[in-house]
Design a protein around this motif. Structure first.
Motif, PDB file in Angstrom:
ATOM      1  N   UNK A  38       0.836  -1.200   0.000  1.00  0.00           N
ATOM      2  CA  UNK A  38       0.000   0.000   0.000  1.00  0.00           C
ATOM      3  C   UNK A  38       0.868   1.246   0.000  1.00  0.00           C
ATOM      4  N   UNK A  39       1.993   1.203   0.708  1.00  0.00           N
ATOM      5  CA  UNK A  39       2.926   2.318   0.742  1.00  0.00           C
ATOM      6  C   UNK A  39       3.586   2.572  -0.607  1.00  0.00           C
ATOM      7  N   UNK A  40       3.671   1.519  -1.428  1.00  0.00           N
ATOM      8  CA  UNK A  40       4.211   1.660  -2.775  1.00  0.00           C
ATOM      9  C   UNK A  40       3.149   2.165  -3.762  1.00  0.00           C
ATOM     10  N   UNK A  41       1.920   2.303  -3.268  1.00  0.00           N
ATOM     11  CA  UNK A  41       0.846   2.835  -4.113  1.00  0.00           C
ATOM     12  C   UNK A  41      -0.110   1.796  -4.668  1.00  0.00           C
ATOM     13  N   UNK A  42       0.042   0.542  -4.271  1.00  0.00           N
ATOM     14  CA  UNK A  42      -0.854  -0.518  -4.734  1.00  0.00           C
ATOM     15  C   UNK A  42      -2.043  -0.631  -3.791  1.00  0.00           C
ATOM     16  N   UNK A  43      -3.220  -0.827  -4.354  1.00  0.00           N
ATOM     17  CA  UNK A  43      -4.419  -1.049  -3.547  1.00  0.00           C
ATOM     18  C   UNK A  43      -4.671  -2.547  -3.508  1.00  0.00           C
ATOM     19  N   UNK A  44      -4.192  -3.167  -2.449  1.00  0.00           N
ATOM     20  CA  UNK A  44      -4.334  -4.619  -2.302  1.00  0.00           C
ATOM     21  C   UNK A  44      -4.701  -4.930  -0.859  1.00  0.00           C
ATOM     22  N   UNK A  45      -5.623  -5.839  -0.687  1.00  0.00           N
ATOM     23  CA  UNK A  45      -6.067  -6.202   0.661  1.00  0.00           C
ATOM     24  C   UNK A  45      -5.211  -7.338   1.206  1.00  0.00           C
TER      25      UNK A  45
END
Length: 64
Positions: A38-45
């Protein structure tokens, strides 16, 4: 048409790093890995990441 999986949005470079981290962490620490992605910009659960990790773990077991 099927929906794109969140894991498929990750670049090959980041996916390689993720795979390495999953192996190093013995397929645990999913909350930490989710926060990293998420910190890298990916929206993953966490659930999506866990499904990916289980699939990778099974693939590696089958190679042995």
């Amino acid at each position: 048409m099927a929906r794109e999986k969140a894991i498929d949005q990750i670049t090959l470079e980041n996916k390689k790093e993720l795979d390495d981290k999953l192996i190093d962490y013995n397929f645990s620490h999913y909350q930490e890995l989710t926060a990293w992605l998420n910190g890298l910009g990916y929206e993953i659960s966490k659930s999506s990441l866990h499904r990916y990790g289980k699939k990778l773990e099974k693939e590696l077991e089958n190679k042995l």
